[in-house]
Write a protein that holds these residues in place. Structure first.
Motif, PDB file in Angstrom:
ATOM      1  N   VAL A 183       1.116  -1.171   0.240  1.00 10.61           N
ATOM      2  CA  VAL A 183       0.239  -0.207   0.318  1.00 10.61           C
ATOM      3  C   VAL A 183       0.939   1.276   0.149  1.00 10.61           C
ATOM      4  CG1 VAL A 183      -1.690   0.945   1.041  1.00 10.61           C
ATOM      5  CG2 VAL A 183      -1.902  -1.323   1.697  1.00 10.61           C
ATOM      6  N   VAL A 184       0.523   2.271  -0.882  1.00  8.95           N
ATOM      7  CA  VAL A 184       1.219   3.493  -0.733  1.00  8.95           C
ATOM      8  C   VAL A 184       0.814   5.004  -0.695  1.00  8.95           C
ATOM      9  CG1 VAL A 184       2.502   4.903  -2.682  1.00  8.95           C
ATOM     10  CG2 VAL A 184       2.155   2.687  -2.895  1.00  8.95           C
ATOM     11  N   LEU A 185       0.839   5.261   0.653  1.00  7.15           N
ATOM     12  CA  LEU A 185      -0.186   6.353   1.134  1.00  7.15           C
ATOM     13  C   LEU A 185       0.488   7.678   0.515  1.00  7.15           C
ATOM     14  CD1 LEU A 185      -0.228   5.331   5.415  1.00  7.15           C
ATOM     15  CD2 LEU A 185      -1.917   4.871   3.143  1.00  7.15           C
ATOM     16  N   ALA A 186      -0.209   8.007  -0.320  1.00  3.28           N
ATOM     17  CA  ALA A 186      -0.095   9.412  -1.349  1.00  3.28           C
ATOM     18  C   ALA A 186      -1.336  10.136  -0.896  1.00  3.28           C
ATOM     19  CB  ALA A 186      -0.172   9.342  -2.821  1.00  3.28           C
ATOM     20  N   ARG A 581       9.059   3.780   4.283  1.00  7.27           N
ATOM     21  CA  ARG A 581       8.032   1.989   5.015  1.00  7.27           C
ATOM     22  C   ARG A 581       7.925   3.546   6.822  1.00  7.27           C
ATOM     23  NH1 ARG A 581      12.492  -0.678   3.978  1.00  7.27           N
ATOM     24  NH2 ARG A 581      12.547  -2.423   2.696  1.00  7.27           N
ATOM     25  N   ALA A 582       6.238   3.238   6.634  1.00  7.18           N
ATOM     26  CA  ALA A 582       5.696   3.436   7.865  1.00  7.18           C
ATOM     27  C   ALA A 582       6.400   2.124   8.997  1.00  7.18           C
ATOM     28  CB  ALA A 582       4.491   3.174   8.206  1.00  7.18           C
ATOM     29  N   LEU A 583       6.465   3.485  10.357  1.00  7.87           N
ATOM     30  CA  LEU A 583       7.245   2.566  11.806  1.00  7.87           C
ATOM     31  C   LEU A 583       5.795   2.529  12.072  1.00  7.87           C
ATOM     32  CD1 LEU A 583      10.395   4.371  13.123  1.00  7.87           C
ATOM     33  CD2 LEU A 583       9.654   2.383  11.031  1.00  7.87           C
ATOM     34  N   GLN A 588       8.352  -0.204  14.742  1.00  4.80           N
ATOM     35  CA  GLN A 588       9.199  -1.340  13.901  1.00  4.80           C
ATOM     36  C   GLN A 588       8.040  -0.943  12.521  1.00  4.80           C
ATOM     37  OE1 GLN A 588      11.233  -4.043  14.755  1.00  4.80           O
ATOM     38  NE2 GLN A 588      10.881  -2.367  16.675  1.00  4.80           N
ATOM     39  N   PRO A 589       9.539  -1.476  11.439  1.00  8.49           N
ATOM     40  CA  PRO A 589       8.908  -1.036  10.143  1.00  8.49           C
ATOM     41  C   PRO A 589       7.822  -1.864   9.938  1.00  8.49           C
ATOM     42  CG  PRO A 589      11.391  -1.142  10.287  1.00  8.49           C
ATOM     43  CD  PRO A 589      10.904  -1.364  11.969  1.00  8.49           C
ATOM     44  N   VAL A 590       6.576  -1.256   8.987  1.00  9.62           N
ATOM     45  CA  VAL A 590       5.507  -2.718   8.084  1.00  9.62           C
ATOM     46  C   VAL A 590       6.090  -2.526   7.271  1.00  9.62           C
ATOM     47  CG1 VAL A 590       2.916  -1.801   7.903  1.00  9.62           C
ATOM     48  CG2 VAL A 590       3.962  -0.922   9.966  1.00  9.62           C
ATOM     49  N   GLU A 591       6.158  -3.757   6.870  1.00 10.15           N
ATOM     50  CA  GLU A 591       6.593  -3.671   5.030  1.00 10.15           C
ATOM     51  C   GLU A 591       5.275  -3.634   4.783  1.00 10.15           C
ATOM     52  OE1 GLU A 591       9.875  -4.964   4.551  1.00 10.15           O
ATOM     53  OE2 GLU A 591      10.038  -4.936   6.605  1.00 10.15           O
ATOM     54  N   GLY A 592       5.637  -3.206   3.521  1.00  2.00           N
ATOM     55  CA  GLY A 592       4.609  -3.167   2.079  1.00  2.00           C
ATOM     56  C   GLY A 592       3.509  -2.194   2.646  1.00  2.00           C
ATOM     57  N   LEU A 593       3.976  -1.119   3.614  1.00  2.72           N
ATOM     58  CA  LEU A 593       3.380   0.020   3.800  1.00  2.72           C
ATOM     59  C   LEU A 593       4.378   1.556   3.541  1.00  2.72           C
ATOM     60  CD1 LEU A 593       0.413   1.422   4.486  1.00  2.72           C
ATOM     61  CD2 LEU A 593       0.978   1.506   7.061  1.00  2.72           C
ATOM     62  N   TYR A 594       3.961   1.918   2.689  1.00  5.51           N
ATOM     63  CA  TYR A 594       4.990   3.150   2.089  1.00  5.51           C
ATOM     64  C   TYR A 594       4.127   4.463   2.234  1.00  5.51           C
ATOM     65  CZ  TYR A 594       7.501  -0.735  -0.068  1.00  5.51           C
ATOM     66  OH  TYR A 594       8.348  -1.919   0.131  1.00  5.51           O
ATOM     67  N   ARG A 643      10.830   0.860  -6.656  1.00  6.64           N
ATOM     68  CA  ARG A 643      12.003  -0.299  -6.726  1.00  6.64           C
ATOM     69  C   ARG A 643      11.798  -1.370  -5.490  1.00  6.64           C
ATOM     70  NH1 ARG A 643      15.693   0.268 -10.103  1.00  6.64           N
ATOM     71  NH2 ARG A 643      17.023  -1.247  -8.945  1.00  6.64           N
ATOM     72  N   ASP A 644      11.390  -0.694  -4.258  1.00  9.87           N
ATOM     73  CA  ASP A 644      11.412  -1.524  -2.990  1.00  9.87           C
ATOM     74  C   ASP A 644      10.307  -2.702  -3.552  1.00  9.87           C
ATOM     75  OD1 ASP A 644      12.690  -2.189  -0.544  1.00  9.87           O
ATOM     76  OD2 ASP A 644      10.323  -1.855   0.184  1.00  9.87           O
ATOM     77  N   ILE A 645       8.629  -2.105  -3.749  1.00  4.21           N
ATOM     78  CA  ILE A 645       8.052  -2.985  -3.710  1.00  4.21           C
ATOM     79  C   ILE A 645       7.806  -3.787  -5.160  1.00  4.21           C
ATOM     80  CG2 ILE A 645       5.604  -2.714  -4.954  1.00  4.21           C
ATOM     81  CD1 ILE A 645       5.040  -0.348  -3.322  1.00  4.21           C
ATOM     82  N   LEU A 646       8.941  -3.880  -5.764  1.00  2.21           N
ATOM     83  CA  LEU A 646       9.211  -4.943  -6.950  1.00  2.21           C
ATOM     84  C   LEU A 646      10.593  -5.692  -6.530  1.00  2.21           C
ATOM     85  CD1 LEU A 646       8.485  -2.331 -10.183  1.00  2.21           C
ATOM     86  CD2 LEU A 646       7.069  -4.433  -9.371  1.00  2.21           C
ATOM     87  N   GLY A 647      10.621  -5.637  -5.996  1.00  7.90           N
ATOM     88  CA  GLY A 647      12.333  -6.165  -5.328  1.00  7.90           C
ATOM     89  C   GLY A 647      13.376  -5.774  -5.687  1.00  7.90           C
ATOM     90  N   LEU A 648      13.746  -4.915  -5.809  1.00  5.42           N
ATOM     91  CA  LEU A 648      14.967  -4.208  -6.735  1.00  5.42           C
ATOM     92  C   LEU A 648      15.827  -3.776  -5.604  1.00  5.42           C
ATOM     93  CD1 LEU A 648      13.557  -3.445  -9.844  1.00  5.42           C
ATOM     94  CD2 LEU A 648      14.303  -6.080  -9.827  1.00  5.42           C
ATOM     95  N   GLY A 649      15.401  -3.120  -4.279  1.00  4.64           N
ATOM     96  CA  GLY A 649      16.449  -2.385  -3.656  1.00  4.64           C
ATOM     97  C   GLY A 649      15.641  -1.066  -3.890  1.00  4.64           C
TER      98      GLY A 649
END
Length: 650
Positions: A183-186, A581-583, A588-594, A643-649
């Motif tokens: 999820v991207v919070l825009a 990533r949201a904390l 703690q970082p919430v993986e997948g929430l930006y 890039r992070d969502i698509l696993g490219l770092g």
């Protein structure tokens, strides 16, 4: 995470930042090559993707952008990012559309065609026209999307985002939930709860039959609630004020015309109210300088260079804004003013003044400032010495006998500000402001992501400098200052004075406003408009989504310590380093929430502008061999998230 060969991404918010998130996801995926999976992007916004709410194409054409045509974009041009699949900058779109109009191939309506025909690169476009650019860019991106990518639009508000064993559930106002792996919070601008004094005014107005219009986007307000011929109090003289001003005057049939002396005259339609404006400083933001470029070409930062601003961070030192960064920018501001003054008014400075000033500014340590002040005192005519703080508060310390005395002073201020804008690089004050404006781009990079101490972020950067530089360098097009002066001459606009005090008279129901610096009479009105943008503070948000994320502990505000050392919640969300990533409530970082855009205001300064169309390099400045990258930070953030969502770092 990819399940069943499909990677699902939710982008919450379909305005320019949401558009950039989608564009970057598609561009990065295309550059990656065929991954053998399907990318499914769902954009949630009750308004059309691209324009979103703020830039929607149906809003009044009188509402102008605050930046010239050559400035904005949603398509990156910096090296190092994946090549865009489609789209271009607003100015390139504008030029292409003008060519199409000349060739008789433009599908726009007559109003938009007329606007484009008279709009040049340095002109200020209607916000609705920028919305048209965003809408067409959105469609061009969809048309260029690869076949293994699907983009959907859900025209609803998101009410909740919750965790699931496999990712997230995104629930809309209708109650339907959809799965997402990321999820991207825009979110852009969200409505905020009223402050305590605003609630008092709103509740009292409802009981007493008065009209109170709370902070809102000007395009959302029913202006017909304000009757002709009545006094209307308007609180706030920033950018929203000028939308209120023009909507209630030109928007009601009034006409501006050019006078022989170059000033504007206003011919009322008779349908205008009498606008009485109030703000803490008592005057509006200064108008923008009339230039053909975003930064004044004559302004080159000598002390506050990018290398100097980033040197503490590169040395592992956390600098203070007041002690380490501001003294460098202050030097550049003084030099910009006095070097311009010596060039255009040599009679105002003594022989050899600039050389002596140059020597004083070169002194290291705190001794430079009193030395430079002494050089200016001895070498500059008293009336032409720079008082930087006074520029931001021109009525400070001055008492007006009455409001007519006040309005005469404000009118003189407006006329001089408009004349200074017209003088461009030949105006010393405007060039001092130009140095602040140029330095602001450097400062944004220097202070981002923990670049200065928390204390100086709170008390220095956000405490005093932000208000000063916003009032000086973030003002409206110079046209709006000229129009306000014309309206004051016509008796349509007046002012309250600095540090206004608002209250309610319950005996003869009315809002009242007065200034301790202005003699009687106070202003009375049955109508009060808050010409303020809703507060960009996550803890004050009236968004069900943000409130739910905070209540669920999935996000938290970032806490910053002030001068007393006590941590307090700041305006933005707490996030990791990029890709943001949201904390959660436990840090703690919430993986997948930006998080993308305005809700990063606790780790980035100046998040209101999404992206510049070009990178603007000061001579000699570079960034890893590439042009200076200050202008497209939001687009680079969107690229990092993609890039992070698509696993490219990174």
């Amino acid at each position: 995470m990819v399940r069943g060969g499909v990677q699902r991404v939710a982008v919450v918010g379909g305005g320019p930042r949401g558009l950039s998130a989608v564009e970057r996801l598609l561009a990065v995926r295309e550059a990656q090559g065929a991954p053998g999976t399907t990318l499914e992007i769902t954009v949630y916004d009750p308004f059309d993707p691209g324009p979103g709410k703020v830039w929607r194409t149906g809003q009044p054409r009188l509402f102008l952008m605050n930046t010239p045509s050559f400035y904005p974009t949603v398509i990156p041009s910096e090296p190092g990012m994946a090549k865009p699949l489609a789209g271009t900058s607003f100015d390139a779109w504008r030029a292409a559309r003008r060519d199409a109009i000349r060739a008789g191939q433009c599908g726009l309506g007559p109003e938009e065609q007329a606007e484009l025909s008279r709009l040049d690169a340095s002109g200020f476009p209607p916000r609705a026209l920028y919305g048209r650019y965003l809408a067409e860019t959105w469609q061009a991106i969809l048309d260029a999307a690869p076949p293994d990518a699907v983009v959907r639009h859900v025209p609803q508000e998101v009410a909740r985002v919750g965790r699931t064993p496999h990712g997230f559930a995104v629930t809309t106002a209708s109650g339907r939930a959809r799965e997402a792996d990321a999820v991207v919070l825009a979110l852009g601008h969200v409505q905020a709860r009223l402050g305590r004094d605003q609630r008092v005014l709103a509740e009292s107005a409802e009981r007493l039959g008065l009209t109170y219009l709370p902070p809102a986007a000007p395009a959302d307000v029913d202006w017909d609630r304000l009757p002709a011929g009545k006094s209307v109090l308007v609180r706030g003289m920033g950018l929203n004020f000028f939308d209120v001003m023009v909507q209630l005057t030109e928007g009601r049939g009034g006409r501006f015309s050019q006078r022989p002396d170059g000033r504007l005259a206003y011919e009322p339609s008779g349908r205008e109210p009498r606008i009485v404006a109030a703000s803490r400083r008592g005057v509006p933001y200064r108008g923008k300088t009339e230039l053909d470029s975003y930064y004044a070409p004559s302004i080159v930062l000598r002390w506050f260079t990018r290398a100097a601003a980033l040197a503490p961070r590169r040395a592992g030192i956390e600098p203070s804004f007041d002690q380490d960064l501001w003294p460098l920018l202050h030097r550049d501001t003084l030099w910009a003013y006095y070097s311009t003054l010596a060039r255009v008014e040599p009679e105002s400075v003594s022989e050899g003044f600039l050389a002596r000033l140059d020597e004083a500014l070169a002194v290291e340590g705190p001794a430079w400032e009193p030395l430079a002040a002494r050089v200016a005192r001895d070498g500059v005519a008293p009336a032409r010495r720079l008082d930087l703080r006074a520029l931001g508060a021109p009525l400070s310390g001055w008492h007006a006998q009455d409001r007519s005395d006040l309005d005469a002073r404000v009118l003189a201020y407006l006329d001089e500000d408009a004349a200074g804008s017209a003088r461009g690089e030949d105006d010393p004050v405007k060039m001092a402001i130009a140095a602040l404006h140029r330095g602001r781009a450097v400062l944004k990079e220097a202070v981002a992501d923990g670049g200065i101490t928390e204390e100086s972020w709170v008390s220095g950067l956000r405490g005093w400098f932000e208000g000063l530089v916003e009032g000086l360098a973030s003002g409206p097009p110079a046209l709006r200052i000229r129009q306000m002066a014309a309206l004051m001459r016509a008796g349509v606009v007046g002012t309250v004075g600095p540090e206004p005090r608002f209250s309610i008279d319950r005996s003869e129901p009315a809002f009242t406003a007065s200034s301790p610096w202005v003699g009687a009479p106070e202003v009375r009105s049955r109508y009060l408009v808050e010409a303020l943008a809703p507060a960009n503070v996550v803890a004050q948000s009236d968004s069900a989504l943000l409130s739910g994320l905070l209540a669920d502990g999935l996000v938290r505000p970032r806490f910053l310590a002030g001068t007393d050392g006590v941590p307090r919640p700041s305006s933005g969300l707490d996030v990791t380093a990029p890709p943001y990533r949201a904390l959660d409530v436990n840090g703690q970082p919430v993986e997948g929430l930006y998080v993308l855009g305005l809700q990063l205001s606790a780790v980035q300064w100046g998040t209101a502008i999404a992206a510049e169309a070009h990178t603007f390099a000061a001579p000699g400045e570079a960034h890893d061999g590439a042009p200076y990258p200050s202008g497209q930070r939001t687009l680079r953030d969107a690229d990092a998230i993609a890039r992070d969502i698509l696993g490219l770092g990174a």
